[in-house]
Design a protein around this motif. Structure first.
Motif, PDB file in Angstrom:
ATOM      1  N   SER A  96       0.852  -1.184   0.000  1.00 22.07           N
ATOM      2  CA  SER A  96       0.000   0.000   0.000  1.00 22.07           C
ATOM      3  C   SER A  96       0.886   1.231   0.000  1.00 22.07           C
ATOM      4  N   VAL A  97       0.595   2.179  -0.861  1.00 21.70           N
ATOM      5  CA  VAL A  97       1.418   3.383  -0.960  1.00 21.70           C
ATOM      6  C   VAL A  97       1.411   4.140   0.368  1.00 21.70           C
ATOM      7  N   GLN A  98       0.243   4.261   0.979  1.00 21.79           N
ATOM      8  CA  GLN A  98       0.141   4.978   2.245  1.00 21.79           C
ATOM      9  C   GLN A  98       0.920   4.262   3.348  1.00 21.79           C
ATOM     10  N   SER A  99       0.824   2.943   3.391  1.00 23.56           N
ATOM     11  CA  SER A  99       1.546   2.173   4.402  1.00 23.56           C
ATOM     12  C   SER A  99       3.053   2.291   4.213  1.00 23.56           C
ATOM     13  N   VAL A 100       3.500   2.222   2.982  1.00 20.95           N
ATOM     14  CA  VAL A 100       4.937   2.329   2.708  1.00 20.95           C
ATOM     15  C   VAL A 100       5.450   3.692   3.125  1.00 20.95           C
ATOM     16  N   GLU A 101       4.739   4.746   2.758  1.00 21.85           N
ATOM     17  CA  GLU A 101       5.190   6.098   3.096  1.00 21.85           C
ATOM     18  C   GLU A 101       5.293   6.291   4.612  1.00 21.85           C
ATOM     19  N   GLN A 102       4.302   5.819   5.338  1.00 26.81           N
ATOM     20  CA  GLN A 102       4.279   6.028   6.789  1.00 26.81           C
ATOM     21  C   GLN A 102       5.348   5.208   7.502  1.00 26.81           C
ATOM     22  N   GLN A 103       5.402   3.914   7.227  1.00 27.48           N
ATOM     23  CA  GLN A 103       6.333   3.041   7.951  1.00 27.48           C
ATOM     24  C   GLN A 103       7.776   3.250   7.492  1.00 27.48           C
ATOM     25  N   TYR A 104       7.969   3.576   6.238  1.00 23.93           N
ATOM     26  CA  TYR A 104       9.323   3.831   5.756  1.00 23.93           C
ATOM     27  C   TYR A 104       9.885   5.086   6.398  1.00 23.93           C
ATOM     28  N   GLN A 105       9.027   6.073   6.552  1.00 19.37           N
ATOM     29  CA  GLN A 105       9.461   7.309   7.190  1.00 19.37           C
ATOM     30  C   GLN A 105       9.852   7.057   8.641  1.00 19.37           C
ATOM     31  N   GLN A 106       9.120   6.216   9.327  1.00 19.78           N
ATOM     32  CA  GLN A 106       9.369   5.968  10.742  1.00 19.78           C
ATOM     33  C   GLN A 106      10.637   5.144  10.974  1.00 19.78           C
ATOM     34  N   ALA A 107      10.878   4.160  10.145  1.00 17.59           N
ATOM     35  CA  ALA A 107      11.951   3.203  10.441  1.00 17.59           C
ATOM     36  C   ALA A 107      13.209   3.378   9.606  1.00 17.59           C
ATOM     37  N   TYR A 108      13.129   4.137   8.503  1.00 16.25           N
ATOM     38  CA  TYR A 108      14.277   4.165   7.595  1.00 16.25           C
ATOM     39  C   TYR A 108      14.861   5.567   7.374  1.00 16.25           C
ATOM     40  N   THR A 109      14.037   6.571   7.386  1.00 12.72           N
ATOM     41  CA  THR A 109      14.544   7.908   7.033  1.00 12.72           C
ATOM     42  C   THR A 109      14.571   8.874   8.212  1.00 12.72           C
ATOM     43  N   SER A 110      14.170   8.406   9.384  1.00  7.80           N
ATOM     44  CA  SER A 110      14.138   9.318  10.536  1.00  7.80           C
ATOM     45  C   SER A 110      15.346   9.128  11.454  1.00  7.80           C
ATOM     46  N   VAL A 111      16.357   8.409  10.980  1.00  2.99           N
ATOM     47  CA  VAL A 111      17.549   8.168  11.804  1.00  2.99           C
ATOM     48  C   VAL A 111      18.351   9.469  11.913  1.00  2.99           C
ATOM     49  N   SER A 112      18.718   9.827  13.144  1.00  2.40           N
ATOM     50  CA  SER A 112      19.512  11.045  13.363  1.00  2.40           C
ATOM     51  C   SER A 112      20.367  10.870  14.607  1.00  2.40           C
ATOM     52  N   SER A 113      21.366  11.719  14.692  1.00  2.00           N
ATOM     53  CA  SER A 113      22.268  11.628  15.839  1.00  2.00           C
ATOM     54  C   SER A 113      21.602  12.086  17.129  1.00  2.00           C
ATOM     55  N   GLY A 114      20.460  12.770  16.997  1.00  2.00           N
ATOM     56  CA  GLY A 114      19.781  13.227  18.194  1.00  2.00           C
ATOM     57  C   GLY A 114      18.964  12.154  18.881  1.00  2.00           C
ATOM     58  N   MET A 115      18.868  10.987  18.267  1.00  2.00           N
ATOM     59  CA  MET A 115      18.091   9.906  18.863  1.00  2.00           C
ATOM     60  C   MET A 115      18.928   9.182  19.898  1.00  2.00           C
TER      61      MET A 115
END
Length: 240
Positions: A96-115
């Motif tokens: 699902s496009v909506q599912s991919v956008e939401q979960q991909y954002q949470q687990a793959y592109t939100s990595v930062s040194s502030g975490m």
């Protein structure tokens, strides 16, 4: 003289009686009647032949309009529904496009040194579970596609046999249409399998990229900590 007169009178008397007894034959009229009868018989024979041809034509039309008793449509629909249900059971990240956008954002592109380290570890575990689930989904779908091969082979044999033994144009066309439907369903299996394999491969590549970003963030955390300062350790005296 009298003799001639007597003969003449006798002839006059006899001739009418002889003519009354003879049948009159008209040859031309007889030939014409025979020709008319022959032509009539020929017309009747032509009509019989025409009726026989029309009857055969109706028989052929009936054969051409006869429907083929064999149908694999319900089997094809059932197989497609099973494959669709298997795709709907995709783990973690659905198709699902909506599912991919939401979960991909949470687990793959939100990595930062502030975490925090715990958040980074949680995301890494989620990505690993997504990759494992993607490969498992692909294997299940491959098993489904391979399992369809025996039934597809049996259906193809039946349809080819029905096409070769068809009694009319409609049956032959229906057999050909069902063979094309079978090929379309096989193509949909291949398409689903390619999608599942591509999903698993993309999840693995995304995991590797995100893990690199997570490792970089953890290094930043480590480098920002105070250097280790050795300290004296007091060991309590033993009672022995």
């Amino acid at each position: 003289m009298r003799l001639y007169v007597a003969i003449g009178a006798l002839s006059i008397t006899i001739i009418p009686s002889a003519r009354a007894q003879w049948a009159v034959y008209d040859g031309a009229n007889h030939v014409e009647n025979v020709l008319i009868a022959a032509r009539t018989l020929q017309q009747i024979d032509n009509q019989i032949t025409s009726l026989a041809n029309q009857a055969q034509m109706l028989v052929n039309q009936g054969r051409n309009l006869a429907s083929m008793p064999l149908s694999i449509l319900s089997t094809l629909q059932s197989t497609i529904l099973q494959t669709t249900a298997l795709l709907a059971q995709a783990q973690n990240i659905a198709y699902s496009v909506q599912s991919v956008e939401q979960q991909y954002q949470q687990a793959y592109t939100s990595v930062s040194s502030g975490m925090s380290d715990s958040a980074l570890f949680s995301q890494a575990q989620t990505r690993w579970q997504n990759s494992v689930g993607g490969f498992e989904d692909a294997l299940k779908l491959q098993a489904r596609v391979v399992g369809n091969i025996p039934s597809d082979s049996s259906a193809m044999t039946q349809l080819v046999s029905a096409s070769q033994t068809s009694t009319g144009a409609l049956q032959a066309a229906q057999a050909g249409n069902q063979l094309m439907a079978l090929q379309s369903r096989q193509l949909s299996d291949i398409q689903a399998e390619l999608a599942a394999n591509g999903r698993a491969a993309d999840l693995e590549r995304a995991q590797q990229a995100a893990n690199e970003a997570g490792a970089e963030a953890q290094y930043q955390h480590f480098s920002q900590r105070d250097a280790y300062v050795p300290q004296a350790v007091a060991i309590p005296a033993s009672g022995y």
